[in-house]
Scaffold this motif. Sequence first.
Motif, PDB file in Angstrom:
ATOM      1  N   GLN A 110       0.822  -1.224   0.000  1.00  0.00           N
ATOM      2  CA  GLN A 110       0.000   0.000   0.000  1.00  0.00           C
ATOM      3  C   GLN A 110       0.851   1.267   0.000  1.00  0.00           C
ATOM      4  N   GLU A 111       2.097   1.158   0.435  1.00  0.00           N
ATOM      5  CA  GLU A 111       2.973   2.327   0.486  1.00  0.00           C
ATOM      6  C   GLU A 111       3.271   2.883  -0.899  1.00  0.00           C
ATOM      7  N   GLU A 113       0.984   3.379  -3.050  1.00  0.00           N
ATOM      8  CA  GLU A 113      -0.249   4.027  -3.505  1.00  0.00           C
ATOM      9  C   GLU A 113      -0.482   5.295  -2.688  1.00  0.00           C
ATOM     10  N   ASP A 114       0.230   6.354  -3.023  1.00  0.00           N
ATOM     11  CA  ASP A 114       0.106   7.592  -2.264  1.00  0.00           C
ATOM     12  C   ASP A 114       0.399   8.787  -3.169  1.00  0.00           C
ATOM     13  N   LYS A 287      -3.877   5.470  11.691  1.00  0.00           N
ATOM     14  CA  LYS A 287      -5.049   4.634  11.425  1.00  0.00           C
ATOM     15  C   LYS A 287      -4.754   3.182  11.784  1.00  0.00           C
ATOM     16  N   GLN A 323      -0.361   7.050   2.993  1.00  0.00           N
ATOM     17  CA  GLN A 323      -1.786   7.365   2.853  1.00  0.00           C
ATOM     18  C   GLN A 323      -2.659   6.393   3.642  1.00  0.00           C
ATOM     19  N   HIS A 324      -2.272   5.119   3.692  1.00  0.00           N
ATOM     20  CA  HIS A 324      -3.078   4.103   4.370  1.00  0.00           C
ATOM     21  C   HIS A 324      -3.058   4.243   5.891  1.00  0.00           C
TER      22      HIS A 324
END
Length: 391
Positions: A110-111, A113-114, A287, A323-324
Amino acid sequence: MTDSANSTSRPPEFLKLSKNPSSITSTVARDLGVDPETFVNWRWHMAKQVDSPQKAACLIKPSQDEWHGFDQLDQLFVTGITPYYAGLMKKQLDEGESCPIRLQAMPRKQELEDPLGVKDPLGEVDHSPVPEVVHVYPDRVAFCVAQLCPVYCRYCFRKRRDEEVGLHFNRRVIDRGIEYIASNPAIRDVLITGGDPFIASDEAIESLLQRIRAIKHVDIIRFGTRTPVTLPYRVTKRLSKIISKYHPVWLNTHFNCVEELTPEALTAIDNLVSEGIPVGNQAVLLKGVNDSEEAMLALCRGLLKARVRPYYVFHPHSIEGTQHLRVSLKRGMAIMKSLRGNITGFGIPTYALDTPSGKIPIQHNYILGEDGDDLLVETIRGEIWRERSVL
């Protein structure tokens, strides 16, 4: 081996924890097939950092997402996790990938995707008159003497330093920093940070303290270190006694969730505060880690019980690859508001938005308005209170 060397590599206060078969010290040492005397040596942990999915698999089973993270993210940010901290993930295995420890330290796909993340969200490079000295406020500087860390937190706002080499306790960097501080009498407060400045020998740390304390206009020395959380065996009684020779020295550490407040971490904290070193905590709102009223309250209560002052909760920086992990300001304000009335006032940290121009406190506005000369405010129970003017 001398007595002082023994106390450095095999601190007895941590060896005591090996007598508890369910402690992190005992269970992880047993799982890795090492004796407790080796396991409580902080240098061993630095040499054995988990930096591949194969090493991680010795303690936990990496998910497919995490496996890809190890393979694909080396160019974005280095991965390194002490066996101790990886052991905390093992203890939380029932929570799987949602484990708050795992979310902070394990790389994941996920890193990548920012679209909003940036390299230097605080503009520290622009505020550095000499390399690794960040001068934002008139009376204080952050002196980034270190590059190495026990754990490379996935939300770190200094990822940009990962691209450079040779910054860890570099003699030229330290000399230029000391010269700058000494030449500017407005500087009264020096924060020693990095990286993690405790990842150095006792002698190197003391030498730095001696040089800064010799600058007459410097009143306060502070350390920013996460070793009590990620490598508590480093924070020995011996190191604490050395630091206490240069008072006033303050220390801020970085617990993000109550799960990190282990007996090992509490021993490290006790070593510091027993030598008169005030310890504060700077958490980051993340989060899945501490973004609930219950998690934040548990953290603050645990810190107070350990004699650690909850100091700041930082709104997450817009650093690339995070972002996550980000939480909205609105959610952050609601969480911080929930603490008021449920914990003593000095147990409520300041919720802060860090900007290139400094920290901005963010808080719920209890002032509803004015009625003539009277002030109308909201109480912590949601009632309206009229405070009559006496002027």
